[in-house]
Design an enzyme around this catalytic site. Structure first.
Site, PDB file in Angstrom:
ATOM      1  CG  ASN A 136       1.278   1.008  -3.179  1.00 53.88           C
ATOM      2  OD1 ASN A 136       1.090   0.145  -2.332  1.00 53.88           O
ATOM      3  ND2 ASN A 136       2.486   1.501  -3.445  1.00 53.88           N
ATOM      4  CG  HIS A 138       2.949  -1.769  -0.239  1.00 58.96           C
ATOM      5  ND1 HIS A 138       3.625  -0.567  -0.173  1.00 58.96           N
ATOM      6  CD2 HIS A 138       2.469  -1.954   0.997  1.00 58.96           C
ATOM      7  CE1 HIS A 138       3.556  -0.080   1.051  1.00 58.96           C
ATOM      8  NE2 HIS A 138       2.849  -0.904   1.780  1.00 58.96           N
ATOM      9  CD  GLU A 143       6.244   0.179  -2.456  1.00 55.36           C
ATOM     10  OE1 GLU A 143       5.032  -0.039  -2.585  1.00 55.36           O
ATOM     11  OE2 GLU A 143       6.700   1.108  -1.771  1.00 55.36           O
TER      12      GLU A 143
HETATM   13  C1  GLP Z   1       3.840  -0.242   5.315  1.00 53.82           C
HETATM   14  C2  GLP Z   1       4.418  -1.645   5.607  1.00 53.82           C
HETATM   15  C3  GLP Z   1       3.422  -2.704   5.296  1.00 53.82           C
HETATM   16  C4  GLP Z   1       2.070  -2.237   5.805  1.00 53.82           C
HETATM   17  C5  GLP Z   1       1.579  -1.118   4.938  1.00 53.82           C
HETATM   18  C6  GLP Z   1       0.327  -0.449   5.429  1.00 53.82           C
HETATM   19  O1  GLP Z   1       4.648   0.558   4.546  1.00 53.82           O
HETATM   20  N1  GLP Z   1       5.641  -1.954   4.952  1.00 53.82           N
HETATM   21  O2  GLP Z   1       3.815  -3.937   5.878  1.00 53.82           O
HETATM   22  O3  GLP Z   1       1.143  -3.277   5.721  1.00 53.82           O
HETATM   23  O4  GLP Z   1       2.614  -0.206   4.633  1.00 53.82           O
HETATM   24  O5  GLP Z   1       0.560   0.385   6.517  1.00 53.82           O
HETATM   25  P1  GLP Z   1      -0.571   0.960   7.420  1.00 53.82           P
HETATM   26  O6  GLP Z   1      -1.097  -0.193   8.216  1.00 53.82           O
HETATM   27  O7  GLP Z   1       0.084   1.976   8.308  1.00 53.82           O
HETATM   28  O8  GLP Z   1      -1.613   1.545   6.545  1.00 53.82           O
END
Ligand code: GLP
Length: 251
Positions: A136, A138, A143
């Site tokens: 999304n 973030h 968020e």
């Molecule tokens: C998580 C973390 C982020 C991370 C993102 C993507 O919730 N808080 O710091 O970059 O979401 O996660 P993933 O690498 O597992 O796709």
């Protein structure tokens, strides 16, 4: 902004680890900003490999992690503290005294976030920050929404994120609904940022970021446009929508 597109996840991870590795060699007491999630795992594996081969010494580094779930103990396998131990810290010669991760179990969360931000500031600031990106848009746990925090804060997770992160938990109900996260301002203070993105699930957010030169709180990653030393390292899948749009423009 520099954008490096690699064939796949492993290639992306190697490039990132090489960059980090050479920075640690250049400055042994470097301050690294670290991320969790699936994306940086390959980078951490490569760094461990480089350490085992005697290429890097981590004994003088300091680290600051981006975020932590509220309510999870350090020894909970889903806490980010546990993640960092398992994926990096326990395999390298880092001095755990120099590791900073917000305490999601702090009794006084307002005090915890304030102290974390102060510690960050007193350290002189992160030299290189590794970031992942949520589907999304973030970054850390900032968020999309009407506003974004500038400093480290307690945040509510969006439904998208709770669902996305539920893959690590036994059930949706077990996913914490709140987290402590560095703010957008805290992140932008890093001297250098490396944003990693892998897989199709990141392609839309990456497309919105890379092809639109504007910022909006509804796409937190867009604030990285304000940083003057940003490198995006992604794989072809994450870059696919950008690639398609370039092809369309050419035809
Ligand atoms: C998580 C973390 C982020 C991370 C993102 C993507 O919730 N808080 O710091 O970059 O979401 O996660 P993933 O690498 O597992 O796709």
């Amino acid at each position: 902004m520099k954008v490096i597109v690699k064939e796949n996840y492993d290639e992306m991870s190697k490039v990132c680890a090489q960059m980090i590795g050479s920075k640690v060699k250049e400055k042994p007491n470097i301050i690294l900003g670290l991320a969790t999630g699936s994306t940086p795992i390959g980078t951490y594996k490569e760094l461990v490999k480089m350490y085992k081969e005697g290429q890097i010494d981590f004994s003088k580094i300091t680290t600051f992690n981006l975020d932590e779930y509220v309510g999870l103990d350090k020894d909970n396998p889903n806490s980010y503290y546990y993640f960092m131990m398992e994926n990096l810290f326990k395999w390298i010669n880092i001095d755990l005294k120099n590791v900073n991760i917000p305490d999601g179990k702090a009794l006084d969360l307002s005090k915890e976030v304030e102290e974390y931000e102060n510690r960050l500031e007193k350290s002189g600031g992160v030299d290189v920050q590794i970031l992942g990106i949520g589907g999304n848009g973030h970054i850390a746990f900032n968020e999309p929404g009407e506003y974004l925090n500038t400093k480290t804060s307690v945040v509510d997770l969006t439904e998208d994120t709770i669902i996305a992160n539920s893959r690590f938990f036994n059930s949706l109900d077990e996913v914490p609904k709140k987290a402590i996260s560095m703010g957008i301002g805290s992140i932008l203070k890093s001297k250098e940022i490396i944003l990693l993105a892998s897989g199709k699930s990141k392609s839309k957010a990456l497309f919105e970021f890379l092809t639109k030169d504007r910022i909006t709180t509804y796409l937190p990653v867009s604030f990285l446009h304000l940083h003057s030393n940003l490198t995006v390292i992604c794989d072809k899948d994450a870059y696919s929508l950008v690639e398609e749009s370039c092809l369309c423009k050419k035809n």
